[in-house]
Design a protein around this motif. Sequence first.
Motif, PDB file in Angstrom:
ATOM      1  N   LEU A 268       0.823  -1.204   0.000  1.00 45.34           N
ATOM      2  CA  LEU A 268       0.000   0.000   0.000  1.00 45.34           C
ATOM      3  C   LEU A 268       0.859   1.257   0.000  1.00 45.34           C
ATOM      4  CD1 LEU A 268      -2.732  -1.138   2.560  1.00 45.34           C
ATOM      5  CD2 LEU A 268      -3.018  -0.827   0.083  1.00 45.34           C
TER       6      LEU A 268
ATOM      7  N   GLN B 286      -1.080   4.905  -1.050  1.00 43.80           N
ATOM      8  CA  GLN B 286      -2.339   4.987  -0.302  1.00 43.80           C
ATOM      9  C   GLN B 286      -2.024   5.172   1.181  1.00 43.80           C
ATOM     10  OE1 GLN B 286      -4.939   1.704  -1.283  1.00 43.80           O
ATOM     11  NE2 GLN B 286      -4.188   1.645  -3.409  1.00 43.80           N
TER      12      GLN B 286
ATOM     13  N   SER C 133      -4.666   4.011   3.882  1.00 45.95           N
ATOM     14  CA  SER C 133      -4.694   2.552   4.013  1.00 45.95           C
ATOM     15  C   SER C 133      -3.422   2.034   4.684  1.00 45.95           C
ATOM     16  CB  SER C 133      -4.863   1.904   2.636  1.00 45.95           C
ATOM     17  OG  SER C 133      -6.068   2.305   2.031  1.00 45.95           O
TER      18      SER C 133
END
Length: 676
Positions: A626, A631, A634
């Motif tokens: 991730l 991200q 996340s």
Amino acid sequence: MEHLRNWLLPAVLGIGWVALSPTMAAALDLPMSRQELVVIGIASVVAAVALGFRRRTPLATLGVVTVVAVLGQVATGPDGLGLLPTELIALYSVAVRCPPAVSWRAAAALVVVMSLTALGLYGPGPDSAAEAVLNLVLSLVILGGGQNRRRRLAVRAQAAQELRDAEERRRSAAAVERRRLARELHDVSAHHLTSIVVSGGAAERLSDRRPELVEEALAYAARTGRETLVSLRRLVAVLGTGHRDQGEPLGGRIAELAEAFTRLGQEVQVDVTPEVHGPVAEAVFGIVRESLTNTLRHAPGAAVRVLVTREGDRIHLLVENGQATGIPSAGQGSGRGIAGMKDRAETLGGTLTARPAPDGGWRVEASLPSKALVFNAGDALYAGAPPPGLPLSAHHRPVGRWRDHWLAELSMVLAVAVAAVAGVAATISEEMPEADSAAVGLALLLALIPALVLLGRRNRPWTVLAGVTVAVWLWPVAIGLGQLPQQLAPAVAVCLGAPMAAVYAVAAYGRGAYPTWASVPVGAGGFGVAAGVLVFLTPQEADLTGPGFAIFIMVLAGVVLAGPLTACWAVGALARKRRSRRLDHDGRALAELVQAAETEVHGERQRIATGLSGSVLTRTSRMIALAEAGQLESVTTEARSALTAMRELLETLDDPGTPAARTPQLTPPQSDEKRF
């Protein structure tokens, strides 16, 4: 039961002596009146009652029974039956329950008192001298037996303490391993995961004012996550190579261990020449595993060489590595690896050194005995290194001091020496009252030599038996060379105590139980040869001369002596069997406890390895992916999940009732901007 056993012996002896005194006096044709028999009965009962307290107050009991024995002998006179010899039983209790120095002083006082009593009853002369010698010999024999018993009881007490200590360590083994693993997990990864959560959360909150922090947080999460993942995989690999089947060849185990570390980036070369089993193999494997772990932490990527060789009765181990090619993992480990490796080596009677190598790397060298020292009766040691977290007991030391051992040996030697010298002196007094001093001195020396040879009979019993046999042969040699008069030939018979003690020593302490039976024909044959030669050299009647009669005497003496020597061998073999049975039982019990501890420790390791693989490793890998995908939200969520899984794993390692001090704490920063 113990109370009954304590009073059973005095009761049987007292009642038996009182009941049999009239019969024995009549059988021995001793002139004793009814009043004298009553005195003997009363004195014997008093002495027997005093013996009932021999275990609580041995010295006081010895004093009481000695006074009773003296009064009884004075009351019955020199020609009386005498009392029950309770003073010897009391002396045995003193030797068993009091320090050796106290026992020797008590024995000396007893011999002096009884000898003075005999001197007062018989007057100066052969009778009082013989009584004094008999008292001395009996006291020395009793003293030696009692001190040997004392040492055996000390060994048993130590063995029981060892088993209690091992059981306590077994119960705490899993808890100790849990605490160690919790520290390891916290050092390896908890701090990194916490930093990712904190930095990611701060970057999210400050993204409007400082958007560059998002890229920094993502880069930091990816970089730190990869470091955490490598560290966790290393830990899982180490945990997975813990306890293995001890019957598996050592070379194969080390090769498999090396392969696991090779997958983690180490170049490991293994050369295991000898096949080693048992505690030594476990110690070698444990040292190699710890050395490779330290190399992985402090010298990642370095080439490592593992070399195991045998030289004589020693196993030599070398683990050396070159300089690191990667970045060392600072702060990892508990700092106890080298101390633990030294404990493993020293437990088996070996040595270990760990020091920098000339090329800038690190070198660990160990030297171990090929056969581990075992837990034995006289000199007990704990064989086998304990599993991680199990400290060595303070009791793993030889039982019995050197002085106590030799005092017990000396008592037996003195008993044999005094009996032989006194017998030779009596023979000289009877056969050659006008003998010259040179002949007397040589005869007394020949009587003393077999007893002196008995020193060290426990360590070298066969050598002692050979020495005693040669010492007995000195009698016919001295007579044949004209150094001793032929009238002293019968004096060799008083030296029988030395061959009997030597045969007992071979049976009890000789290497291998079965071959010790040969000591009986060796001892009997050696003495028989000496007797036959003496008969050949000594003038006899006309029909009792010549080699034929000498050979007959040789065979007859050997056969006659074989009986008592066989009895001595049987007693020694029985003592050996009892000692071996006790040691086998203690050894098996201790080995079972250690095995159980290792099994519990291995179970904890496997449980943690499974937990790491199934939760923390998976979430950490996902977090890295991730972060590389950009991200941030996340990433923070996944890092929190990994940290939560780590916390849960750490909580399962905490002992009940112990605060979770090792659980990482998320302390909010005073200023978000100060985090960067």
